[in-house]
Structure formats: structure tokens, C-alpha cells
Design an enzyme around this catalytic site. Structure first.
Site, PDB file in Angstrom:
ATOM      1  N   ASN A 237       0.792  -1.282  -0.027  1.00 53.40           N
ATOM      2  CA  ASN A 237      -0.015  -0.053  -0.019  1.00 53.40           C
ATOM      3  C   ASN A 237       1.002   1.092  -0.042  1.00 53.40           C
ATOM      4  OD1 ASN A 237      -1.776   2.136   0.501  1.00 53.40           O
ATOM      5  ND2 ASN A 237      -2.284   1.318   2.584  1.00 53.40           N
ATOM      6  N   TRP A 238       1.166   1.903  -1.317  1.00 52.57           N
ATOM      7  CA  TRP A 238       1.892   2.830  -1.228  1.00 52.57           C
ATOM      8  C   TRP A 238       1.472   4.269  -0.535  1.00 52.57           C
ATOM      9  CZ3 TRP A 238       4.121   2.399  -7.085  1.00 52.57           C
ATOM     10  CH2 TRP A 238       4.769   1.162  -7.300  1.00 52.57           C
ATOM     11  N   LYS A 239       0.249   4.317  -0.285  1.00 55.79           N
ATOM     12  CA  LYS A 239      -0.486   5.541   0.209  1.00 55.79           C
ATOM     13  C   LYS A 239      -0.290   6.698  -0.826  1.00 55.79           C
ATOM     14  CE  LYS A 239       0.145   3.113   4.699  1.00 55.79           C
ATOM     15  NZ  LYS A 239      -0.168   3.542   6.204  1.00 55.79           N
TER      16      LYS A 239
ATOM     17  N   HIS B 177      -9.534   1.324   4.749  1.00 58.69           N
ATOM     18  CA  HIS B 177      -8.227   1.386   5.466  1.00 58.69           C
ATOM     19  C   HIS B 177      -8.174   2.296   6.666  1.00 58.69           C
ATOM     20  CE1 HIS B 177      -4.029   2.317   6.429  1.00 58.69           C
ATOM     21  NE2 HIS B 177      -3.934   1.340   5.935  1.00 58.69           N
TER      22      HIS B 177
ATOM     23  N   GLU C  49      -6.839   4.747   7.901  1.00 55.53           N
ATOM     24  CA  GLU C  49      -6.627   6.037   7.513  1.00 55.53           C
ATOM     25  C   GLU C  49      -7.830   6.411   6.729  1.00 55.53           C
ATOM     26  OE1 GLU C  49      -2.888   5.576   5.399  1.00 55.53           O
ATOM     27  OE2 GLU C  49      -2.108   4.888   7.418  1.00 55.53           O
TER      28      GLU C  49
ATOM     29  N   GLU D 229      -5.469  -4.548  10.658  1.00 56.38           N
ATOM     30  CA  GLU D 229      -4.428  -3.886  10.944  1.00 56.38           C
ATOM     31  C   GLU D 229      -4.598  -2.880  12.252  1.00 56.38           C
ATOM     32  OE1 GLU D 229      -2.429  -2.769   6.983  1.00 56.38           O
ATOM     33  OE2 GLU D 229      -4.126  -1.377   7.199  1.00 56.38           O
TER      34      GLU D 229
ATOM     35  N   GLY E 175       2.492   2.273  10.644  1.00 55.99           N
ATOM     36  CA  GLY E 175       3.759   3.027  10.628  1.00 55.99           C
ATOM     37  C   GLY E 175       4.410   3.592  11.861  1.00 55.99           C
TER      38      GLY E 175
ATOM     39  N   SER F 294       3.549  -2.297  10.392  1.00 53.38           N
ATOM     40  CA  SER F 294       4.778  -2.169  10.299  1.00 53.38           C
ATOM     41  C   SER F 294       5.510  -3.855  10.172  1.00 53.38           C
ATOM     42  CB  SER F 294       5.335  -1.762  12.014  1.00 53.38           C
ATOM     43  OG  SER F 294       5.068  -0.627  12.137  1.00 53.38           O
TER      44      SER F 294
ATOM     45  N   GLY G 228       2.770  -1.059   4.326  1.00 48.70           N
ATOM     46  CA  GLY G 228       2.950   0.373   3.826  1.00 48.70           C
ATOM     47  C   GLY G 228       4.554   0.748   3.752  1.00 48.70           C
TER      48      GLY G 228
HETATM   49  P1  PGA Z   1       2.971   0.320   7.611  1.00 49.16           P
HETATM   50  O1  PGA Z   1       1.264   0.499   7.015  1.00 49.16           O
HETATM   51  O2  PGA Z   1       3.507  -1.052   7.075  1.00 49.16           O
HETATM   52  O3  PGA Z   1       3.707   1.374   7.181  1.00 49.16           O
HETATM   53  O4  PGA Z   1       2.816   0.293   9.162  1.00 49.16           O
HETATM   54  C1  PGA Z   1       0.600  -0.565   6.820  1.00 49.16           C
HETATM   55  C2  PGA Z   1      -0.780  -0.093   6.433  1.00 49.16           C
HETATM   56  O5  PGA Z   1      -1.254   1.054   6.632  1.00 49.16           O
HETATM   57  O6  PGA Z   1      -1.222  -0.918   5.456  1.00 49.16           O
END
Ligand code: PGA
Length: 249
Positions: free
Chosen positions: A9-11, A95, A97, A167, A173, A213, A234
């Protein structure tokens, strides 16, 4: 047997030129990977670029979000059929976010899951509790609500196609990964919910990814858990070598 699924997931990262470089790096690094599904989810504006790079390879394309209506006066939105048209086969839905910053609810998540399925694409439905919810003893209630409401009104055949991503928000993150046992406990809970919702056979088939993470040095232990079928990644998906290391867990 559930085929492991590793999705990047490149966000909100990577313009087209950067996305092209990264996608090419991933394609090259994972070209011999077998028995694992690999998915890249760039920003909307880089979808076409990445679609060209992954065409004819073992890497698939996913989007980070979708809107549930197909066409009409919905300024700024993108529909499932447009994502299909550009070459996506997966779509991340709800997600954390999106839930935190953009008002995503269990109801909108459910509408999106249905819209994705209607277009013959695979939804990756994200679920997971915040730190405050976990500390208040509400993890089980929150995750159950995300799963149950997100999957309302689906047939067994539809359920089978869905991927769930657990998640925990406190691990996204932050560099703070759930321990393999913490993750496994919640994955087992999710699998038991899936059993209640769709029955034993479908629950055994559905894949549940862990996200938060995930890094080359913790992926192996996580993937060794009986109910962890993949990773939604991410930070570590933004470099071809670290992402490829995850694919080759
Ligand atoms: P992260 O993000 O690997 O940077 O913790 C995971 C995600 O939000 O899908």
C-alpha cells in the site's frame, strides 16, 4: 490451502516516474516468486503507469479506495468499473486512515465491498482497533463490528472472494508491530467470526492479512502463524528490495 497474499500500500507516495521505477524493481525482484500473490497499490494517478509495468507479470494491481456509485455527480470519486478498466484486480476498502481522516464508516465500507465485488474485483477489507480501544478492553467489540458490518448482506460465494486485513491502528507506521501471538489471537477471532457469518468452509478459505509495521525481519514469524495468510504493507513496500524480501518470506 490459502495462497499467501502480500500487498504493498503505497499510500500518498510516488509520482508516475517514481512509481514506474519502484514497480519495475518489484517486478524484477519477485519474478521467480511462486505460490504467493503479489499486489501493488499506487495512488490513483500512477495506476496506469504501474498497470503497464505489471502487465504480463506475476504482479497484480490494486487501488487504495473506491466509491460505490458507478457514475454521476460525485465530484472527486472513482468507481469500481473505472478501476477495473485501468487494470486493477484488487481494491483496499476502509483502511484505518480512511476511517480516521475521511469519515469512512462500517456502512460505507460495506457499500464499497459490494461495489468492488459487483465489478469482479477483490476487496481487501481493513479492520482493526486503535490503541485507546485496545487499552479500554474494546478490541474484540471493535474488530467484530468492523467484520460483521463490513460483510453484511453477502452470499457465501461473495464472501469467499474477500480478503480481510487486520491492521491494529497502533502498529501502523509506528514501527510497533503486534507480536505474532497478538496478531494470531485476533486473526483467530476474525476466522471464528467468518465461520459464524458464512460457515466453516468459507471461513477456512478466506485469507486474512496482517498489517502494521511488517518488515523483512518480522515477516517470517508473523507468516508462521496458522491464521495469518499474508501482509498489507505500507512503509516497507516503498523500496523494491524490502518489499521483495517480504514476498520471499
Ligand atoms: P505500515 O502500514 O506497514 O507502514 O505500518 C501498513 C498499512 O497501513 O497498510
Amino acid at each position: 490451502m490459502r495462497t499467501p497474499i502480500i500487498a504493498g500500500n503505497w499510500k500518498l507516495n510516488k509520482n508516475r516516474a517514481e512509481a514506474e521505477v519502484l514497480a519495475k524493481g518489484v517486478v524484477e525482484a519477485v519474478k521467480d516468486a511462486k505460490g504467493v500473490e503479489v499486489i501493488l497499490c499506487p495512488v490513483f494517478t500512477a495506476l496506469e503507469t504501474v498497470a503497464r509495468v505489471v502487465a504480463g507479470t506475476n504482479v497484480k494491481l490494486g487501488a487504495q479506495d473506491v466509491y460505490w456509485e458507478e457514475t454521476g455527480a460525485f465530484t472527486g470519486e472513482v468507481s469500481g468499473s473505472l478501476l477495473k478498466d485501468i487494470g486493477c484486480t484488487y481494491v483496499i476498502v476502509a483502511h484505518s486512515e480512511r476511517r480516521q481522516f475521511f469519515g469512512e464508516t462500517n456502512e460505507t465500507a460495506n457499500k464499497k465491498v459490494k461495489a468492488v465485488l459487483k465489478n469482479g474485483l477483490t476487496p481487501i477489507l481493513c479492520v482493526g482497533e486503535t490503541l485507546a480501544e485496545r487499552e479500554a478492553g474494546k478490541m474484540e467489540a471493535v474488530v467484530s463490528a468492523h467484520v460483521r458490518h463490513g460483510l453484511v448482506g453477502l452470499s457465501v460465494a461473495e464472501l469467499e472472494q474477500i480478503v480481510i486485513a487486520y491492521e491494529p491502528v497502533w502498529a501502523i507506521g509506528t514501527g510497533k508491530t503486534a507480536t505474532p501471538q497478538q496478531a494470531q489471537d485476533v486473526h483467530a477471532l476474525i476466522r471464528s467470526l467468518l465461520k459464524e457469518i458464512g460457515g466453516e468452509t468459507v471461513a477456512a478459505k478466506m485469507r486474512i492479512q496482517y498489517g502494521g509495521s511488517v518488515k523483512p525481519d518480522n515477516v517470517k514469524e508473523l507468516m508462521a502463524q496458522p491464521d495469518i495468510d499474508g501482509a498489507l504493507v505500507g512503509g516497507a513496500s516503498l523500496k523494491a528490495d524490502s518489499f521483495a524480501a517480504l514476498v520471499k518470506f
